[in-house]
Design a protein around this motif. Structure first.
Motif, PDB file in Angstrom:
ATOM      1  N   GLY A 134      43.543  -9.720  44.763  1.00  0.00           N
ATOM      2  CA  GLY A 134      42.427  -9.960  43.954  1.00  0.00           C
ATOM      3  C   GLY A 134      42.571  -8.639  43.034  1.00  0.00           C
ATOM      4  O   GLY A 134      43.671  -8.347  42.547  1.00  0.00           O
ATOM      5  N   VAL A 135      41.420  -8.357  42.276  1.00  0.00           N
ATOM      6  CA  VAL A 135      41.742  -7.423  41.237  1.00  0.00           C
ATOM      7  C   VAL A 135      41.697  -5.974  41.859  1.00  0.00           C
ATOM      8  O   VAL A 135      40.607  -5.769  42.753  1.00  0.00           O
ATOM      9  N   LEU A 136      42.777  -5.392  41.789  1.00  0.00           N
ATOM     10  CA  LEU A 136      42.849  -4.121  42.502  1.00  0.00           C
ATOM     11  C   LEU A 136      42.111  -2.728  41.974  1.00  0.00           C
ATOM     12  O   LEU A 136      42.171  -1.874  42.519  1.00  0.00           O
ATOM     13  N   GLY A 137      41.693  -2.940  40.770  1.00  0.00           N
ATOM     14  CA  GLY A 137      41.218  -1.960  39.991  1.00  0.00           C
ATOM     15  C   GLY A 137      41.018  -2.290  38.479  1.00  0.00           C
ATOM     16  O   GLY A 137      41.213  -3.277  37.883  1.00  0.00           O
ATOM     17  N   GLY A 170      47.492  15.692  37.845  1.00  0.00           N
ATOM     18  CA  GLY A 170      48.753  15.101  37.812  1.00  0.00           C
ATOM     19  C   GLY A 170      49.016  13.766  38.356  1.00  0.00           C
ATOM     20  O   GLY A 170      49.968  13.158  38.580  1.00  0.00           O
ATOM     21  N   VAL A 171      47.907  13.325  38.829  1.00  0.00           N
ATOM     22  CA  VAL A 171      48.020  11.897  39.457  1.00  0.00           C
ATOM     23  C   VAL A 171      47.017  11.081  38.831  1.00  0.00           C
ATOM     24  O   VAL A 171      45.947  11.228  38.548  1.00  0.00           O
ATOM     25  N   ASN A 172      47.424   9.656  38.785  1.00  0.00           N
ATOM     26  CA  ASN A 172      46.428   8.406  38.461  1.00  0.00           C
ATOM     27  C   ASN A 172      45.516   8.332  39.744  1.00  0.00           C
ATOM     28  O   ASN A 172      46.120   7.768  40.660  1.00  0.00           O
ATOM     29  N   ILE A 173      44.226   8.146  39.600  1.00  0.00           N
ATOM     30  CA  ILE A 173      43.368   7.964  40.543  1.00  0.00           C
ATOM     31  C   ILE A 173      42.528   6.642  40.304  1.00  0.00           C
ATOM     32  O   ILE A 173      42.069   6.545  39.163  1.00  0.00           O
ATOM     33  N   TYR A 174      42.364   5.931  41.087  1.00  0.00           N
ATOM     34  CA  TYR A 174      41.589   4.842  41.254  1.00  0.00           C
ATOM     35  C   TYR A 174      40.403   4.850  42.256  1.00  0.00           C
ATOM     36  O   TYR A 174      40.621   5.010  43.307  1.00  0.00           O
ATOM     37  N   ILE A 232      39.238   5.638  46.888  1.00  0.00           N
ATOM     38  CA  ILE A 232      38.145   6.298  47.783  1.00  0.00           C
ATOM     39  C   ILE A 232      37.474   5.548  48.829  1.00  0.00           C
ATOM     40  O   ILE A 232      37.256   5.734  49.952  1.00  0.00           O
ATOM     41  N   GLN A 233      37.298   4.366  48.202  1.00  0.00           N
ATOM     42  CA  GLN A 233      36.236   3.500  48.730  1.00  0.00           C
ATOM     43  C   GLN A 233      36.803   2.980  50.077  1.00  0.00           C
ATOM     44  O   GLN A 233      36.382   2.689  51.283  1.00  0.00           O
ATOM     45  N   GLU A 234      38.296   2.823  49.852  1.00  0.00           N
ATOM     46  CA  GLU A 234      39.115   2.405  51.050  1.00  0.00           C
ATOM     47  C   GLU A 234      39.180   3.106  52.150  1.00  0.00           C
ATOM     48  O   GLU A 234      39.016   3.127  53.422  1.00  0.00           O
ATOM     49  N   ILE A 235      39.191   4.494  51.921  1.00  0.00           N
ATOM     50  CA  ILE A 235      39.244   5.687  52.693  1.00  0.00           C
ATOM     51  C   ILE A 235      37.953   5.688  53.488  1.00  0.00           C
ATOM     52  O   ILE A 235      37.798   5.873  54.847  1.00  0.00           O
ATOM     53  N   VAL A 291      31.950   6.847  38.975  1.00  0.00           N
ATOM     54  CA  VAL A 291      32.651   8.066  38.427  1.00  0.00           C
ATOM     55  C   VAL A 291      32.054   8.723  37.507  1.00  0.00           C
ATOM     56  O   VAL A 291      31.473   8.087  36.342  1.00  0.00           O
ATOM     57  N   ILE A 292      31.728  10.084  37.592  1.00  0.00           N
ATOM     58  CA  ILE A 292      31.042  10.768  36.760  1.00  0.00           C
ATOM     59  C   ILE A 292      32.003  11.967  36.031  1.00  0.00           C
ATOM     60  O   ILE A 292      32.660  12.589  36.872  1.00  0.00           O
ATOM     61  N   ARG A 293      32.246  11.862  34.664  1.00  0.00           N
ATOM     62  CA  ARG A 293      33.452  12.970  34.230  1.00  0.00           C
ATOM     63  C   ARG A 293      32.361  14.136  33.507  1.00  0.00           C
ATOM     64  O   ARG A 293      31.510  13.757  32.912  1.00  0.00           O
TER      65      ARG A 293
END
Ligand SMILES: [Zn+2]
Length: 439
Positions: free
Chosen positions: A332-335, A345-349, A353-356, A435-437
């Protein structure tokens, strides 16, 4: 095993060359329509030096400019209220909706009679047949009368198709649960997070959802149905088969799962789907994560050409076990490219986190991600809550340590974990904002 039902077997199962011939014909019609009726598209095509008749093959399609949501927003800002991208006048419209506004100004969309009664019907009949729904089904649809498209189209099409609809708007979750049981619902619609929240409430109320006549769930509005752990949790708590259902207010209803559950089919007879690298915009091969781009081939009111969806997907063009050749989104839609953030330094979706969280029994599935300003030196923070009211303090502490370890191993960042009281994180009926920035 249940039998596969098609809505339009020929279009759903035709070979790719035949399908592309069909798509090209419809694309050329749409290009003529927008060139004639949409000032925005006439400007865009003139700007690119392309006339509708220049597009002679699917390869030529790559010459067409992309359409972005911000162009629609700008068009409505400059020409309120409807903008100049659509192809109909307000007098021709019978329905209006607006996007949720999670990414800037909401976009208003008009639909004419043909789009609402015929095109939406056709799109959703693909869904109905894909999900294996019949006239015997009783559909519980919890959403409120409003500008957000939510379940409006699905409900209207299923009504035309002869299913019974239980309107579940204007109720609290507990009343909704009582209604769906009392009225004998067999199918329940909702966002994955709201379906999870309803299952939690049902358990508190002592309602046995798994023992009820509810046999299918239709999940839309956010990624989740495609996340294996979320799917498992939903199917287990409801004792029902889950179907992914995807669409967008601007673009129409383009994707449904089938009863073989091998990904989410795109209705390719009515849409052209492309996949591109979100940064370079170059086409990507099947099996690689990229951004989906859609062209609606049947809309009369506001056809969008090469519209950047911001959905992250993987294409699979192999023939499905259901016999459909229409391509599938693997998982489906993965993000969302909008949700993706770059940290340390990493791209995070957020879906990672939900999966974990699904792997850690002592924590509920709700969370908040607090992302500090770059260069602040602070860690990303994950706010979680215990799964049960009686979770012991040492169990919770252990669960938080486990979460930190898995995040570190899988995502390669070191998070701070904060546990708050059970049930204190907000639940979302619509699209969740997790997500809160920080500034
Ligand atoms: Zn299939």
């Amino acid at each position: 095993m249940a039998d596969v039902v098609y809505y339009d077997r020929e279009l759903e199962c035709m070979s790719r060359p035949q399908l592309e011939t069909h798509q090209l014909g419809k694309l050329r019609d749409q290009l003529h329509r927008v060139y004639e009726k949409s000032p925005l598209y006439r400007r865009k095509l003139d700007g690119a030096g392309i006339k509708p008749d220049d597009i002679q093959s699917m390869e030529d399609m790559h010459r067409l400019p992309f359409t972005e949501k911000k162009e629609l927003q700008q068009s409505q800002l400059e020409n309120p209220p409807w903008g100049d991208f659509g192809c109909i006048t307000p007098e021709e419209a019978i329905r209006v909706f607006q996007t949720s506004g999670t990414t800037g100004e909401p976009v208003k969309i008009m639909l004419n009679r043909k789009d609402w009664f015929e095109n939406f019907y056709q799109q959703f009949m693909h869904y109905r047949c894909g999900y294996g729904l019949t006239e015997k089904d009783i559909l519980f649809v919890p959403f409120n009368y409003g500008l957000f498209i939510a379940w409006w189209g699905f409900q209207a099409a299923m009504e035309q198709a002869g299913l019974m609809i239980i309107p579940g708007g204007g109720q609290r979750t507990k009343d909704r649960l009582r209604s769906m049981i009392d009225w004998g619902a067999t199918v329940v619609c909702g966002t994955p997070s709201y379906l999870l929240a309803m299952a939690e409430t049902a358990a508190e109320m002592g309602i046995d959802l798994a023992g009820s006549p509810i046999r299918k769930l239709v999940a839309a509005g956010e990624p989740g149905a495609g996340i294996p752990a979320t799917r498992q949790a939903l199917e287990k708590s409801w004792g029902a088969e889950l179907f992914d259902d995807i669409g967008a207010t601007e673009c129409g209803n383009f994707g449904h799962e089938c009863i073989r559950h091998k990904g989410t089919h795109i209705v390719e007879g009515l849409f052209i789907a492309e996949i591109v690298d979100p940064v370079t915009l170059e086409p990507l091969p099947d099996g690689v994560l990229g951004e989906m781009v859609l062209t609606n081939l049947s809309s009369e009111s506001s056809p969008l050409i090469r519209y950047r969806m911001r959905d992250l997907v993987k294409f699979d063009r192999g023939v499905c076990e259901c016999g459909r050749t229409n391509l599938r989104l693997d998982g489906g839609v993965l993000g969302r490219t909008d949700d993706m953030f770059h940290f340390a330094g990493v791209n995070i979706y957020p879906s990672q986190i939900q999966e974990i969280l699904h792997c850690i029994d002592a924590l509920s599935l709700e969370y908040r991600l607090v992302v500090p300003r770059m260069g602040s030196g602070r860690h990303m923070k994950i706010v979680v809550e215990p799964a049960q009211a009686d979770t012991k303090a040492d169990q919770l502490e252990q669960a938080c340590e486990e979460l930190a370890e898995i995040v570190q191993t899988r995502i390669k960042v070191t998070p701070d974990i904060e546990a708050v009281e059970g049930g204190s994180l907000p639940r979302f009926e619509g699209k969740g904002k997790r997500v809160i920035r920080e500034d």
